[in-house]
Every structure is written in structure tokens, then in C-alpha cells.
Design an enzyme around this catalytic site. Structure first.
Site, PDB file in Angstrom:
ATOM      1  N   GLU A  49      52.382  21.758  52.813  1.00  0.00           N
ATOM      2  CA  GLU A  49      52.920  21.896  51.249  1.00  0.00           C
ATOM      3  C   GLU A  49      52.754  22.772  50.984  1.00  0.00           C
ATOM      4  O   GLU A  49      51.599  23.838  50.777  1.00  0.00           O
ATOM      5  CB  GLU A  49      52.291  20.421  50.506  1.00  0.00           C
ATOM      6  N   ASP A  60      48.974  21.694  37.588  1.00  0.00           N
ATOM      7  CA  ASP A  60      47.820  22.038  38.234  1.00  0.00           C
ATOM      8  C   ASP A  60      46.732  22.552  37.192  1.00  0.00           C
ATOM      9  O   ASP A  60      46.453  22.471  36.420  1.00  0.00           O
ATOM     10  CB  ASP A  60      48.685  23.554  38.108  1.00  0.00           C
TER      11      ASP A  60
END
Length: 269
Positions: A49, A60
Site C-alpha cells: 500500500e 494522516d
């Protein structure tokens, strides 16, 4: 996107789960990024990924934001990311490669053009982190036109309607969130999500991989025991990069060891 199906079939035959590491392309530099990917594969990664650095990453946590900043500091551009992806695909013809990114990067060249480019370099799937299922039509339609799997996030509080949509629209795998919030190994994964996994299976969704906060072998084992097809680990891996920026050999060795340990937890007892 057939590579995911082949992988899951292969693993199921061996009663194994998948272990999938995440890294940001270009962190800490494009050249080192390719060495890091080699180390992950040598450690036993079943798929990759990969993130394309973006200036405003909403989902994030601080660890992956730092990775993005390092990638920018080394001059990494989306064009370079696609060159890296082509190189990784050439080296690993059977390995499923997924992108995790944000809508602005998809829009910047036009949605269809973006997915065409993904297909051209051999990307198997794209997860657009800031596009909810109900707004996903242009993305998933372009993805399917180019035989790229559209990946959807299944949050821990998903209701029945959302589970049905994810099952209907998603291909490749389903990204099962361990918990709400931003990514980070310091926020440990919550208890296994048996109910969601059972529902996704009932609705014939793509196999669920559990992500967010996966940083130790016991969590991989728990995810698989709950019925997930495997686990994704990002922040814990990026942390190893961050902690070894001044010692490339130690970084690559530590990454290999970490992946080996988490992959071992996906094997039948």
C-alpha cells in the site's frame, strides 16, 4: 485488480492471512524509497500500500505527515511516484500494489486520466481517503473502466446501508478501520470487528484488511482470528524509517525484521 483475487485465493489455500505494509513514496528520497520497498518484499509483504505525498493529508497522523514532508524535501513529485510505481511493478510482476491518496491528486490531471495512468504502470487499486462512498461515483467508474480496483474504507460505526454500498462498489479488498480518527501506531487498534466482518461477508464485499494502529504481531493475529483476510500496517513502518534516517543499513534490516514478525503472525498456528 485480479492480483488481489489471486493473492487471497493463494493465502486461503494455505490458511494464511495477508500482511500489507504501507509507506509513502519518496520517503526519505526516491532512491531510498525503492530500497525500502525491496526490504518490505524480502521481509514477506503479501502486497504493498503506497502513498503519493500530498500537502494536506487529512487522515494522516503525525508520523505519516512527517514522511510526506521528507518526501517533499527530497523533491518527490507525482510524476516521479509513477516512475517508481512502474519500476516496482516491473520487479514484482505478481505483487498487488495499491495507492492510498487524496482527491486533489486525482483531480489535478483529470479523474479518467489519473486512473488510465495507474493502469499503465500496473497499479491494482486506489483508495481515495477523502472521498466518501456517496460521492465516489466518478472515481469508481473511472477506476472500473481501467480495471483498477476502487477501495473503500469501512469505519467501525458503519451502518447497514453503508456496508451494503461498500460491498456493492468496492473491489480488490475492503479497508476495515480499527477505529475512527487519524492514523498512528501510538493509537492502538481496538478490539476485532467481528460484527462488521460478518456483515461484509454476508453482503459479498471484497476481503477485509484491518488497518489503523497495527504495530505488533498479536494485532495481526487478532484481526485474522476475527475473520479479516489480513492486516495493513503503516505508521509503525514509517516510524522505523524515521528512527533510522542516519543509518540506511540498519533501517532496511529493521524493516525486514518487522515485516517478517508481523507476517509470521498471519500464518496458521
Amino acid at each position: 485488480m485480479e492480483r488481489y483475487q489471486q493473492l487471497f485465493d493463494r493465502l486461503a489455500a494455505r490458511k494464511e492471512g495477508a500482511f500489507v505494509p504501507f509507506v509513502t513514496l519518496g520517503d526519505p528520497s526516491p532512491e531510498q524509497s525503492l530500497q525500502i520497498i525491496d526490504a518490505l518484499v524480502e521481509g514477506g509483504a503479501d502486497a504493498l500500500e503506497l502513498g503519493i505525498p500530498f500537502s494536506d493529508p487529512l487522515a494522516d497522523g503525525p508520523t505519516i505527515q512527517s514522511a510526506t514532508l521528507r518526501a517533499f524535501a527530497s523533491g518527490t513529485t507525482p510524476d516521479q511516484c509513477f516512475e517508481m510505481l512502474a519500476a516496482v511493478r516491473q520487479k514484482y510482476p505478481d505483487l498487488p500494489i495499491g495507492l492510498l491518496m487524496y482527491a486533489n491528486l486525482v483531480f489535478s490531471r483529470g479523474v479518467d486520466e489519473f486512473y488510465a495512468r495507474c493502469a499503465a504502470v500496473g497499479v491494482d487499486s486506489v483508495l481515495v481517503a477523502d472521498v466518501p462512498v456517496e460521492e465516489s461515483a466518478p472515481f469508481r467508474q473511472a477506476a472500473m473502466r481501467h480495471n483498477v480496483a476502487p477501495i473503500f474504507i469501512c469505519p467501525p460505526n458503519a451502518d447497514d446501508d453503508l456496508l451494503r454500498q461498500i460491498a456493492s462498489y468496492g473491489r480488490g479488498y475492503t479497508y476495515l478501520l480499527s477505529r475512527a480518527g487519524v492514523t498512528g501506531a501510538e493509537n492502538r487498534a481496538a478490539l476485532p470487528l467481528n460484527h462488521l466482518i460478518n456483515k461484509l461477508t454476508e453482503y459479498h464485499a471484497a476481503p477485509p484488511l484491518q488497518g489503523f494502529g497495527i504495530s505488533e504481531p498479536a494485532q495481526v493475529k487478532a484481526a485474522i482470528e476475527a475473520g479479516a483476510a489480513g492486516a495493513i500496517s503503516g505508521s509503525a513502518i514509517v516510524k522505523i524509517i524515521e528512527n533510522n534516517l542516519n543509518d540506511r543499513a540498519a533501517m532496511l534490516e529493521s524493516l525486514k525484521t518487522f515485516v517478517r514478525q508481523l507476517k509470521a503472525a498471519s500464518l496458521p498456528a
